[in-house]
Design an enzyme around this catalytic site. Structure first.
Site, mmCIF file in Angstrom:
data_model
loop_
_atom_site.group_PDB
_atom_site.id
_atom_site.type_symbol
_atom_site.label_atom_id
_atom_site.label_comp_id
_atom_site.label_asym_id
_atom_site.label_seq_id
_atom_site.Cartn_x
_atom_site.Cartn_y
_atom_site.Cartn_z
ATOM 1 N N ARG A 148 0.749 -1.197 0.072
ATOM 2 C CA ARG A 148 0.014 0.212 0.014
ATOM 3 C C ARG A 148 0.906 1.255 -0.026
ATOM 4 O O ARG A 148 1.746 1.493 0.781
ATOM 5 C CB ARG A 148 -0.830 -0.191 1.195
ATOM 6 N N TYR A 160 -2.415 11.799 7.505
ATOM 7 C CA TYR A 160 -2.966 10.683 8.006
ATOM 8 C C TYR A 160 -2.480 9.647 7.179
ATOM 9 O O TYR A 160 -2.324 9.405 5.976
ATOM 10 C CB TYR A 160 -4.193 10.724 8.167
ATOM 11 N N ASP A 211 -5.146 3.981 -0.140
ATOM 12 C CA ASP A 211 -6.317 4.020 0.850
ATOM 13 C C ASP A 211 -6.617 5.643 0.701
ATOM 14 O O ASP A 211 -5.796 6.390 1.143
ATOM 15 C CB ASP A 211 -5.786 3.802 2.464
ATOM 16 N N HIS A 213 -9.120 7.179 2.646
ATOM 17 C CA HIS A 213 -9.567 7.204 3.765
ATOM 18 C C HIS A 213 -10.636 7.960 3.878
ATOM 19 O O HIS A 213 -11.003 9.090 4.289
ATOM 20 C CB HIS A 213 -8.468 8.062 4.724
ATOM 21 N N GLU A 237 -9.006 2.238 -2.055
ATOM 22 C CA GLU A 237 -9.853 1.988 -0.823
ATOM 23 C C GLU A 237 -10.409 3.212 -0.283
ATOM 24 O O GLU A 237 -10.002 4.223 -0.357
ATOM 25 C CB GLU A 237 -8.910 1.440 0.206
ATOM 26 N N GLU A 263 -13.861 -1.414 6.086
ATOM 27 C CA GLU A 263 -13.141 -1.385 7.420
ATOM 28 C C GLU A 263 -13.891 -0.997 8.425
ATOM 29 O O GLU A 263 -14.013 -1.426 9.644
ATOM 30 C CB GLU A 263 -11.915 -0.873 7.425
ATOM 31 N N ARG A 284 -13.906 -5.237 2.926
ATOM 32 C CA ARG A 284 -12.914 -4.878 3.879
ATOM 33 C C ARG A 284 -13.334 -5.256 5.272
ATOM 34 O O ARG A 284 -12.629 -5.050 6.338
ATOM 35 C CB ARG A 284 -12.150 -3.747 3.764
ATOM 36 N N GLU A 340 -4.681 -7.168 4.901
ATOM 37 C CA GLU A 340 -3.626 -6.347 5.201
ATOM 38 C C GLU A 340 -3.096 -6.600 6.639
ATOM 39 O O GLU A 340 -3.556 -7.317 7.499
ATOM 40 C CB GLU A 340 -4.587 -4.883 5.757
ATOM 41 N N TRP A 403 -12.219 11.723 7.149
ATOM 42 C CA TRP A 403 -10.905 11.097 6.808
ATOM 43 C C TRP A 403 -11.125 9.575 7.013
ATOM 44 O O TRP A 403 -11.981 8.990 7.289
ATOM 45 C CB TRP A 403 -9.725 11.520 7.917
HETATM 46 O O1 LIG Z 1 -5.551 -0.037 7.766
HETATM 47 C C1 LIG Z 1 -6.367 0.996 7.171
HETATM 48 O O2 LIG Z 1 -6.599 0.714 6.001
HETATM 49 C C2 LIG Z 1 -6.707 2.105 7.861
HETATM 50 O O3 LIG Z 1 -7.425 3.018 7.205
HETATM 51 C C3 LIG Z 1 -6.261 2.298 9.457
HETATM 52 C C4 LIG Z 1 -7.623 2.775 10.142
HETATM 53 O O4 LIG Z 1 -7.690 4.351 9.951
HETATM 54 C C5 LIG Z 1 -7.264 2.538 11.616
HETATM 55 O O5 LIG Z 1 -7.191 1.116 11.575
HETATM 56 C C6 LIG Z 1 -8.454 3.091 12.298
HETATM 57 O O6 LIG Z 1 -8.410 2.694 13.499
HETATM 58 MG MG LIG Z 2 -8.287 1.994 5.563
#
Ligand SMILES: O=C(O)C(=O)C[C@H](O)[C@H](O)CO
Ligand SMILES: [Mg+2]
Length: 403
Positions: A148, A160, A211, A213, A237, A263, A284, A340, A403
């Site tokens: 990634r 981030y 990602d 986010h 992602e 996620e 995810r 991941e 985010w």
């Molecule tokens: O691992 C990822 O894809 C993330 O986006 C990490 C997350 O922000 C994180 O695990 C949140 O707790």
């Molecule tokens: Mg993520």
């Protein structure tokens, strides 16, 4: 009958907070479940200790499905991350017990291995495109087949997903939420450059992931996906927030870049429309935040009907107990995509000794009975809970943002 005699919640912070449920049966077997909900940990501790554990004592640990239904339907208040993380912890612990009772690694009970190992992706991140590509090369040298890529954005003070410590990236970084600044325009200029440089440096055989986010609008995400197509990303992602799932239809109309999401999903109901309408390629949802192995198997089965593959969340805030559970799950399902894998620190690994291991880009859960992960409670007690939050994100003019 395997009578549940006792259960307790252990909170420990070997560098970051983890919440673990330990269920013990009358004949001395015990199982572990992860209940960590990053930045909101103590809410799940209370849910388990005050509202779930009293209902578990005396039940038959073998009745995993019935206990799942009892906790899900019986609470009346269904779904949500706190509820589903608590149910997940119980579910993981019960599968751990059942597999130990059978003297088998859990993946054997789940139907046996469908592959020799679980392909994982690592996180390459850097302040600049060059630094990120250098990090990606390091992962490639370690044998990773998938990486990634997250780079700092020129003109933004912090981003981030980009950390100081490269290998052990920690999402929750402050006793109060730190504030990041976001500019979509600056970001959109950077990511295609990152992918172009990475594809050139790493060659064609490594899968490249990214990602977002949840930070783009659907049309912006469509544009980004299209601009990355020449570099053949494995996935994009969380391209846009998923509350409005129709948004993914708009992205799909503009790009063939594969889409991954989920996620933050907690149940099959969050996944259903995206899967059935074939608006995503990878789901995810993960063991700890989506109701455990029992529920994640249901999600994976639905996804399989639509050729959607799994790509379980595996950041450092998911404990080694979840990682082990995810690996048994990944190994045993037909429609596995990728897992991941953000490495835990040595402190965390010492508190949670585990049988899973990494080789040549693949993880294997190992063949110890159960999940193959333990909790050193003496060591865990040396690391008391320490409040930590995920950062927040604001636009350059101060507007609170996703985010
Ligand atoms: O691992 C990822 O894809 C993330 O986006 C990490 C997350 O922000 C994180 O695990 C949140 O707790
Ligand atoms: Mg993520």
């Amino acid at each position: 009958m395997l009578k549940i005699k006792d259960a307790r919640v252990v909170v420990t912070c070997p560098g970051r907070n983890f919440v673990t449920l330990r269920i013990e049966t009358a004949d001395g077997l015990y199982g572990l479940g992860d209940a960590t909900l990053n930045g909101r940990e103590l809410a799940v501790v209370s849910y388990l200790a005050d509202h779930v554990i009293p209902c578990l004592i005396g039940r038959d640990a073998h009745q995993i499905e019935d206990i799942w239904q009892y906790l899900y339907k019986g609470a009346y208040w269904r779904r949500g991350p706190v509820t589903m993380s608590a149910i997940a912890a119980v579910d993981m612990a019960l599968w751990d017990i059942k597999a130990k009772a059978a003297n088998m690694p859990l993946y054997q009970l789940l139907g046996g291995a469908c592959r020799t190992g679980v392909m994982v992706y690592g996180h390459a991140n850097g302040q600049t495109v060059e630094e990120t590509v250098d990090e990606a090369l390091k992962y490639q040298a370690l044998g990773y087949k998938a990486v990634r890529l997250q780079s700092g954005v020129p003109g933004l003070p912090s981003t981030y997903g980009v950390s100081g410590d490269k290998m052990f990236y920690e999402p929750a970084d402050g006793a109060l939420p730190t504030e990041n600044v976001w500019s979509t325009a600056k970001y959109m200029r950077t990511v295609p450059k990152l992918f172009e440089a990475a594809r050139l440096a790493l060659g064609d055989d490594v899968h490249l992931l990214h990602d977002v986010h949840h930070r783009l609008t659907p049309i912006e995400a469509g544009h980004l996906g299209k601009s990355l197509e020449p570099y053949r990303p494995f996935w994009l992602e969380d391209a846009t927030p998923a509350e409005n799932q129709e948004a993914f239809r708009l992205i799909r109309q503009h790009t063939t870049t594969p889409l991954a999401v989920g996620e933050v999903f907690n149940t099959i109901w969050d996944c259903k429309d995206l899967i059935q309408n074939q608006l995503i390629d990878y789901i995810r949802a993960t063991v700890v935040h989506a109701g455990g192995i029992t529920h994640l198997r249901r999600i994976a089965n639905l996804a399989d009907l639509y050729q959607v593959r799994t790509g379980c969340h595996g950041a450092t805030d998911l404990s080694p107990v979840t990682m082990a559970a995810a690996l048994h799950f990944d190994l045993s399902i037909p429609n596995f995509g990728v897992q991941e894998y953000m490495r835990h620190t040595a402190e965390t690994d010492a508190v949670f000794p585990h049988a899973y291991s990494f080789k040549d880009g693949y993880l294997h859960p190992g063949d110890a009975p159960g999940l193959g992960v333990d909790l050193d409670e003496g060591l865990a007690a040396k690391y008391p809970y320490s409040r930590a939050f995920l950062p927040v994100n604001r636009l350059e003019d101060g507007t609170m943002y996703n985010w």
